[in-house]
Design a protein around this motif. Structure first.
Motif, mmCIF file in Angstrom:
data_model
loop_
_atom_site.group_PDB
_atom_site.id
_atom_site.type_symbol
_atom_site.label_atom_id
_atom_site.label_comp_id
_atom_site.label_asym_id
_atom_site.label_seq_id
_atom_site.Cartn_x
_atom_site.Cartn_y
_atom_site.Cartn_z
ATOM 1 N N UNK A 1 0.786 -1.226 0.000
ATOM 2 C CA UNK A 1 0.000 0.000 0.000
ATOM 3 C C UNK A 1 0.813 1.268 0.000
ATOM 4 N N UNK A 2 2.115 1.179 -0.118
ATOM 5 C CA UNK A 2 2.931 2.394 -0.196
ATOM 6 C C UNK A 2 3.962 2.210 -1.298
ATOM 7 N N UNK A 3 4.622 3.299 -1.608
ATOM 8 C CA UNK A 3 5.579 3.269 -2.716
ATOM 9 C C UNK A 3 6.943 3.722 -2.214
ATOM 10 N N UNK A 4 7.691 2.832 -1.625
ATOM 11 C CA UNK A 4 9.034 3.224 -1.177
ATOM 12 C C UNK A 4 9.920 3.496 -2.384
ATOM 13 N N UNK A 5 10.927 4.342 -2.149
ATOM 14 C CA UNK A 5 11.791 4.697 -3.254
ATOM 15 C C UNK A 5 13.227 4.730 -2.759
ATOM 16 N N UNK A 6 14.128 4.662 -3.759
ATOM 17 C CA UNK A 6 15.538 4.724 -3.442
ATOM 18 C C UNK A 6 16.029 6.159 -3.559
ATOM 19 N N UNK A 7 17.248 6.362 -3.196
ATOM 20 C CA UNK A 7 17.835 7.693 -3.265
ATOM 21 C C UNK A 7 17.924 8.152 -4.728
ATOM 22 N N UNK A 8 17.587 9.395 -4.935
ATOM 23 C CA UNK A 8 17.572 9.918 -6.316
ATOM 24 C C UNK A 8 18.992 10.141 -6.848
ATOM 25 N N UNK A 9 19.060 10.031 -8.163
ATOM 26 C CA UNK A 9 20.280 10.463 -8.866
ATOM 27 C C UNK A 9 19.985 11.824 -9.488
ATOM 28 N N UNK A 10 20.829 12.802 -9.363
ATOM 29 C CA UNK A 10 20.549 14.162 -9.822
ATOM 30 C C UNK A 10 21.623 14.642 -10.811
ATOM 31 N N UNK A 11 21.190 15.587 -11.677
ATOM 32 C CA UNK A 11 22.131 16.208 -12.642
ATOM 33 C C UNK A 11 21.538 17.525 -13.106
ATOM 34 N N UNK A 12 22.323 18.419 -13.681
ATOM 35 C CA UNK A 12 21.858 19.720 -14.194
ATOM 36 C C UNK A 12 22.404 19.908 -15.624
ATOM 37 N N UNK A 13 21.567 20.631 -16.448
ATOM 38 C CA UNK A 13 21.974 20.839 -17.856
ATOM 39 C C UNK A 13 21.201 22.007 -18.439
ATOM 40 N N UNK A 14 21.794 22.731 -19.356
ATOM 41 C CA UNK A 14 21.138 23.838 -20.064
ATOM 42 C C UNK A 14 20.653 23.335 -21.427
ATOM 43 N N UNK A 15 19.442 23.698 -21.738
ATOM 44 C CA UNK A 15 18.900 23.240 -23.027
ATOM 45 C C UNK A 15 19.528 24.022 -24.157
#
Length: 801
Positions: free
Chosen positions: A786-800
């Protein structure tokens, strides 16, 4: 007052004095007692009887109305042998012309004695009854004749009675006379009786004083001496009830009896109004002669039909007792004569009961003079008490003795041990309460239904309370008379030994209660003790099965072993160093020696038994004593909570974890490797400081999470960004969906796109502003429970682009 040997009227040695509640002397006939200054006057009458010396019998003139006017059973309830029907004639001896001879009971009497020129009839008469009880009581099949010499010497030469006080200036007592009170006192103190063969009569009469070791010899112990009623009541009228009581006693053994023997009784050729030598019959019609009783003899039978015409003076009715005299077998009818039922001088009929030597125990005695009719009126002073000191070893109090002044008296006996004060006999532990009823007046030994253990060299008390005192009841105390510098005996008292109590329960020390010629000393109560054997270790049971406790002091359960009785109270004692012991159970962690400490009991002495060394633990562990690390990040293996003892906690024993998935009732020691909620538990095997956990202890609920995203890369396009990433594992079983989050630089709002299935691990974000920088993160989710556990996010930044 001068003592006159042989004078039929010594006179009043002392009088009855009444004291009112206001402690003012009430005027009564005779002299008043004057108490020493500072003496606490009892709010009750002092009873001081008249004493007279008349030949061989020392008469104690007391008010006998309570005894003579009582009702007596003839079937049950008596310490004496009982009879439901009585023959009209009975005899223990076979004499020509004497009817009623019972050959089956002939062994109950011994031969006629000759007192010679000595005043010893009192001793011979008392021992005639005592001898009879040897057979009547089943002690032996035939009589061992007892020694009057020993009885006389023990009474007068054992720091008891002063022979000179009674007129025997030799100091030996052979011419002083005596009575049953004196005989009882001597035997009750453990002085004899002894066999005649060891102490012949008269032997070397009065030549030497008996040693203490001789005095303490006993062929038998005195169990009881009961005072039977006179044949006539207080009005001088013959009482059928009293006659039955006397006959019932005589059928079971010899009784002694005192009467006034006229000087001419010994003259066979000079009959007078009392003595008829032709019929060997005696009758005294003068009631005033009772106060001058001078001779003690023994009743060995009776005849209701013995004619009144056989007496020189008509007594008013038929009937007489068959009497064994102590003037030799050549006197009277082979030493016997007949005494009328109606004789007005008769008084003090006693029957003795002996027991096996030592069967009562060793006597502890304070009242060296015993009782002689003196005391306090019991209607307002219902209790008396003595404080004793136990011997040098542990003992058992088995038996106590006391006197009753009137028949049918109900008593309560209480024993207090470990007294904390000698100013009050009830300051200790109430070790036993016992009740009894004595049918007859006299001296009684009472065996406690349960013996009381006494610690060595300790103070204890015996308290006797008269439950239903009458106006005639007297609390028996010994009294030492002093007449013109001559003392009756060597009795003395110290503070803190004997007491009497008012009805209100206030205890008064007897010490200091005295008149001008009398000093009140000890209560006439004795204690009989016996050594206690030491118990053995197998007599105790100790429950040592659980060394660990649950937050409580170490509690070693110790009791008497199965089937063992008679041990005293048992306590556990503890020591951490083997030398300092405490009955307080320790609470602190550590090793302790434990021992059992037994107090004296009814059957066994005190003892100490070592049980061993045991450890106090902190108790059953709780969650707080554990440390654990239940990481919620999946690392490719099974979840390990890494449960162990918390910092600073020792002694848990081996520690383990177990896991239980949500919705399941099964625990597993294997760490889970699938995404789910799990409860983590800890257990320990038990160590030196903690008990084993009987059930796993809940630490908390944790989750096995999906793979985390790694290696997120962004590629800019024309108004869009292309994202690609990798998972930690290639397993797709841990993934339900991905979410790609993005936001423009400077904005706090995240937008997201969901990808339910994306095995390529790629996503394209379109419609973005050109030449703007975007932050992107990717998170993997797994739907479970009944829940949605998640793992640690992977992050990044970029200019279009």
């Amino acid at each position: 007052m001068k003592k006159l040997w042989g004078n039929p009227a010594k006179g009043l040695l002392s009088v009855i004095v009444g004291l009112c509640l206001a402690c003012a002397l009430c005027p009564l006939a005779g002299r008043h007692l004057s108490f020493a200054e500072g003496t606490q006057l009892p709010a009750a009458d002092l009873v001081l009887p008249s004493v007279s010396v008349n030949g061989g019998h020392v008469n104690i003139a007391t008010d006998r109305s309570a005894i003579d006017d009582a009702s007596y059973p003839t079937s049950t309830g008596s310490r004496l042998r009982s009879a439901t029907t009585l023959p009209s004639s009975f005899s223990l001896v076979d004499l020509p012309g004497v009817s009623g001879y019972d050959a089956s009971k002939a062994a109950l009497t011994s031969s006629v004695k000759d007192q010679g020129d000595y005043g010893t009839c009192w001793a011979i008469g008392a021992l005639a009854s005592a001898e009879s009880s040897e057979v009547a009581g089943g002690l032996q099949s035939s009589i061992t004749q007892l020694s009057p010499s020993f009885l006389i010497d023990s009474a007068y030469n054992a720091s008891s009675y002063n022979a000179a006080y009674y007129g025997d200036t030799s100091g030996h007592g052979w011419q002083a006379g005596g009575n049953d009170y004196m005989a009882i006192t001597s035997m009750a103190k453990g002085y004899g009786p002894e066999p005649l063969s060891d102490y012949p009569y008269p032997g070397d009469a009065g030549a030497s004083q008996l040693s203490q070791s001789q005095l303490e010899q006993q062929a038998y112990s005195l169990k009881d001496a009961v005072n039977l009623p006179d044949p006539t009541d207080s009005r001088g009228e013959l009482s059928e009830t009293n006659l039955k009581a006397i006959k019932t006693a005589v059928e079971g053994g010899v009784c002694d009896i005192s009467y006034y023997s006229d000087d001419d009784q010994s003259a066979m050729d000079a009959p007078d109004r009392k003595w008829n030598p032709t019929k060997d019959a005696y009758y005294d019609s003068n009631s005033s002669d009772r106060a001058q009783n001078n001779h003690t003899v023994a009743i060995v039978g009776w005849n209701d039909s013995f004619s009144a015409n056989n007496f020189s003076t008509h007594p008013g009715g038929n009937g007489a007792f068959l009497i064994k005299n102590s003037w030799g077998s050549s006197w009277g009818d082979q030493g016997y004569f007949w005494l009328s039922y109606y004789d007005q001088s008769v008084s003090d009929i006693w029957q003795y009961q002996l027991a096996k030597a030592g069967s009562l125990g060793t006597v502890q005695n304070l009242d060296s003079l015993g009782w002689n009719g003196d005391g306090f009126r019991a209607n307002s002073i219902p209790s008396e008490a003595n404080i004793f000191t136990s011997g040098s070893s542990d003992q058992a109090l088995k038996t106590v003795s006391f006197y009753t002044s009137d028949p049918g008296q109900s008593l309560t006996v209480k024993v207090y041990t470990g007294l904390t004060s000698t100013a009050n006999p009830t300051t200790g532990h109430l070790a036993g309460t016992y009740t009894t009823k004595e049918t007859y007046a006299g001296y009684h030994t009472y065996q406690l239904s349960k013996a009381v253990g006494l610690a060595a060299n300790s103070k204890y008390s015996v308290v006797v309370t008269y439950q239903k005192p009458s106006s005639d009841t007297v609390l028996p105390f010994e009294v030492n008379y002093d007449d013109d510098g001559e003392q009756m005996g060597a009795a003395s008292i110290s503070p803190g030994q004997s007491f009497y109590a008012y009805s209100s329960g206030k205890w008064e020390d007897v010490y200091g209660t005295a008149s001008e010629d009398a000093t009140f000393c000890h209560a006439c109560i004795k204690a009989f003790t016996a050594p206690l054997p030491k118990p053995t270790a197998d007599m105790i049971s100790a429950d040592l099965s659980t060394r660990q406790v649950t937050g409580k002091p170490l509690d070693v359960k110790i009791s008497a072993a199965s089937g063992v009785s008679g041990l005293g109270p048992i306590t556990a004692q503890y020591s951490s160093d083997g030398s300092s012991w405490s009955s307080t159970a320790p609470r602190w962690v550590g090793s302790y020696q434990v021992r059992a400490k037994l107090a004296p009991g009814p059957s066994y002495a005190s003892a100490t038994f070592d049980l061993g060394s045991y450890r106090v633990v902190q108790g059953t562990p709780t969650a707080a004593v554990f440390s654990y690390d239940a990481s919620d990040i999946y690392t490719g293996g099974a979840l390990s909570a890494n449960v162990k003892a918390a910092s600073g906690v020792e002694g848990l024993g081996s520690v383990s974890a177990s896991y239980q998935a949500a919705g399941s009732s099964t625990k597993s020691s294997k760490g889970p490797s699938k995404v789910a909620h799990y409860t983590v538990f800890a257990s320990c095997s038990g160590g030196v400081d903690f008990a084993a956990s009987t059930a796993p202890i809940k630490l908390g609920t944790y989750t096995v999470n999906p793979h985390k995203v790694t290696s997120l890369k962004l590629k800019a396009g024309s108004g869009k960004l292309s994202a690609s990433w990798k998972d930690f594992s290639t397993s797709s079983a841990m993934v339900s969906y991905y979410k790609v989050y993005y936001r423009k630089s400077g904005s706090s709002t995240w937008h997201s796109k969901t990808y339910q299935s994306n095995s390529a691990h790629k996503a394209t974000l379109s419609g973005l502003s050109r030449h703007k920088k975007y932050s992107v993160k990717v998170r993997v989710y797994r739907s479970v429970s009944g829940s949605d556990p998640y793992a640690t996010s992977a992050t990044a930044s970029k200019t279009t682009a």
